[in-house]
Write a protein that holds these residues in place. Structure first.
Motif, mmCIF file in Angstrom:
data_model
loop_
_atom_site.group_PDB
_atom_site.id
_atom_site.type_symbol
_atom_site.label_atom_id
_atom_site.label_comp_id
_atom_site.label_asym_id
_atom_site.label_seq_id
_atom_site.Cartn_x
_atom_site.Cartn_y
_atom_site.Cartn_z
ATOM 1 N N TYR A 126 13.509 -11.302 9.283
ATOM 2 C CA TYR A 126 13.439 -9.884 8.931
ATOM 3 C C TYR A 126 13.008 -9.112 10.169
ATOM 4 C CZ TYR A 126 13.432 -11.870 4.232
ATOM 5 O OH TYR A 126 13.753 -12.576 3.100
ATOM 6 N N PHE A 127 13.959 -8.480 10.846
ATOM 7 C CA PHE A 127 13.672 -7.703 12.045
ATOM 8 C C PHE A 127 13.635 -6.227 11.651
ATOM 9 C CE2 PHE A 127 15.956 -11.267 14.511
ATOM 10 C CZ PHE A 127 14.811 -12.060 14.446
ATOM 11 N N LEU A 128 12.426 -5.663 11.589
ATOM 12 C CA LEU A 128 12.217 -4.313 11.058
ATOM 13 C C LEU A 128 11.201 -3.572 11.904
ATOM 14 C CD1 LEU A 128 11.726 -5.465 7.358
ATOM 15 C CD2 LEU A 128 13.804 -4.417 8.266
ATOM 16 N N ASP A 129 11.439 -2.281 12.123
ATOM 17 C CA ASP A 129 10.484 -1.465 12.865
ATOM 18 C C ASP A 129 9.450 -0.853 11.921
ATOM 19 O OD1 ASP A 129 11.365 -1.918 15.449
ATOM 20 O OD2 ASP A 129 12.905 -0.368 15.324
ATOM 21 N N ARG A 130 8.785 -1.701 11.168
ATOM 22 C CA ARG A 130 7.659 -1.305 10.332
ATOM 23 C C ARG A 130 6.746 -2.517 10.189
ATOM 24 N NH1 ARG A 130 7.720 -3.447 5.215
ATOM 25 N NH2 ARG A 130 9.726 -4.140 4.377
ATOM 26 N N VAL A 131 5.517 -2.276 9.781
ATOM 27 C CA VAL A 131 4.565 -3.373 9.595
ATOM 28 C C VAL A 131 4.853 -4.050 8.260
ATOM 29 C CG1 VAL A 131 2.145 -3.996 9.330
ATOM 30 C CG2 VAL A 131 2.807 -2.258 10.997
ATOM 31 N N VAL A 132 5.155 -5.327 8.309
ATOM 32 C CA VAL A 132 5.453 -6.105 7.110
ATOM 33 C C VAL A 132 4.179 -6.825 6.678
ATOM 34 C CG1 VAL A 132 6.814 -8.006 6.160
ATOM 35 C CG2 VAL A 132 7.865 -6.399 7.770
ATOM 36 N N ASN A 133 3.820 -6.688 5.401
ATOM 37 C CA ASN A 133 2.641 -7.366 4.866
ATOM 38 C C ASN A 133 2.979 -8.823 4.588
ATOM 39 O OD1 ASN A 133 0.717 -8.398 2.783
ATOM 40 N ND2 ASN A 133 -0.152 -6.349 2.998
ATOM 41 N N LEU A 134 2.354 -9.741 5.330
ATOM 42 C CA LEU A 134 2.708 -11.154 5.220
ATOM 43 C C LEU A 134 2.473 -11.689 3.826
ATOM 44 C CD1 LEU A 134 2.544 -10.864 8.375
ATOM 45 C CD2 LEU A 134 1.837 -13.258 8.400
ATOM 46 N N VAL A 135 1.348 -11.316 3.228
ATOM 47 C CA VAL A 135 0.997 -11.861 1.916
ATOM 48 C C VAL A 135 1.883 -11.273 0.830
ATOM 49 C CG1 VAL A 135 -0.824 -12.088 0.193
ATOM 50 C CG2 VAL A 135 -1.377 -12.312 2.627
ATOM 51 N N GLU A 136 1.969 -9.949 0.787
ATOM 52 C CA GLU A 136 2.710 -9.296 -0.293
ATOM 53 C C GLU A 136 4.209 -9.519 -0.192
ATOM 54 O OE1 GLU A 136 1.670 -5.188 -0.378
ATOM 55 O OE2 GLU A 136 -0.437 -5.560 -0.908
ATOM 56 N N GLU A 137 4.744 -9.659 1.032
ATOM 57 C CA GLU A 137 6.177 -9.805 1.203
ATOM 58 C C GLU A 137 6.606 -11.233 1.504
ATOM 59 O OE1 GLU A 137 8.178 -6.489 3.184
ATOM 60 O OE2 GLU A 137 6.219 -5.535 3.417
ATOM 61 N N GLY A 138 5.668 -12.177 1.394
ATOM 62 C CA GLY A 138 6.012 -13.587 1.461
ATOM 63 C C GLY A 138 6.445 -14.091 2.817
#
Length: 299
Positions: A126-138
């Motif tokens: 998942y290459f995204l220009d936003r902060v991805v929540n590791l726990v909530e988004e797996g």
């Protein structure tokens, strides 16, 4: 009742928000689920769940205890796997996230090498220009650029990048080279929401920064679009050094106001594994960290 069993029941109820659903997942009766939750709440002396005829909701204490229980259960599973030798061969699905251009340029080559080395692993990137929540988004592994907030995640520093201003030689020849951040008011400004989302730009040391209010003529949502605009001679853009490394090397862009740059931004590899760690995560992190630390654009 067995403490591990009680934790498993709470995790199932909390994740599914249903006693009946938890019973089906665990292969026990709904009455047994109810008894387990009651026993756990009595043992702890605190309410973990709020129950009505239509819904089940975790209390604040219940949310914290559920997350702790997840971590404990994961550690037990990983310790058992390690002792049994299951972790000897990486297998399963690995979820990785990174900023868009960084992921394409630096993480993807590592993913390709990893998949070729370990045929039993599948990767979701998942290459995204936003902060991805590791726990909530797996997510299993993430690359972050910039200062890290306090969290329970484990972080390995792998390099650093500069946040710099750049423009094409043609633009600078026509409009002049700014000698001070305040001079940006007389220039055409390009902003990329991923790097400079605010209209106020910060320069110099964190202890005594120079703050400049800019009025962008072009605002874009992707960094590569800002690079195209700056290379075409529209104006001055603020980007990260790795994003414009090729343009700087070929002379399509030039750095301006270098003396006023902020301190470099750190790059970290983050994960949420326990001290044992699964083989797929551990081997990928080892490979990714080695790859990024050796890259000349990042160190």
């Amino acid at each position: 009742m067995d403490q591990i069993h009680l934790m498993k029941v709470l995790v199932a109820v909390g994740e599914l928000q249903s006693f009946a659903g938890a019973a089906r997942r665990l292969g026990i009766s709904a009455a047994a689920v109810t008894r387990a939750i009651v026993a756990l709440e009595q043992a702890l002396g605190v309410k973990l769940l709020l129950r009505t005829t239509r819904s089940v909701r975790l209390t604040d204490a219940g949310s914290r205890y559920l997350e702790d229980s997840r971590n404990i259960l994961a550690s037990i599973d990983e310790a058992n796997e390690a002792a049994a030798g299951i972790n000897a061969a990486p297998q399963g699905n690995l979820a990785v996230t990174a900023p868009l251009l960084f992921g394409k340029a630096f993480v993807m080559p590592c993913i390709v090498d990893y998949l070729q080395a370990y045929p039993q692993v599948d990767v979701s990137a998942y290459f995204l220009d936003r902060v991805v929540n590791l726990v909530e988004e797996g997510m299993d592994v993430a690359v972050r650029i910039g200062p890290l907030p306090d969290s329970g995640l484990r972080a390995l520093r792998v390099g650093q990048v500069r946040r710099l201003l750049c423009a094409s030689p043609e633009y600078l020849e026509q409009h002049g080279v700014p000698a001070h951040p305040q001079a940006l008011a007389a220039h055409t400004i390009i902003t990329a929401s991923g790097v400079s989302p605010q209209a106020q730009w910060r320069f110099g040391p964190a202890q005594a920064p120079t703050l400049v209010q800019v009025k962008p003529r072009l605002t874009v949502t992707s960094n590569d679009a800002a690079i195209v605009a700056a290379s075409a001679g529209l104006g001055i853009a603020r980007l990260l050094s790795y994003q414009v490394a090729d343009e700087l090397a070929t002379g399509r862009l030039r750095v301006v106001l270098e003396a006023y740059e902020e301190a470099p931004w750190p790059i970290h590899v983050l994960h949420r594994e326990s001290k044992y760690g699964s083989a797929k995560v551990r081997t990928f992190i080892d490979r990714l960290v080695e790859h990024l630390r050796a890259h000349r654009y990042l160190n």
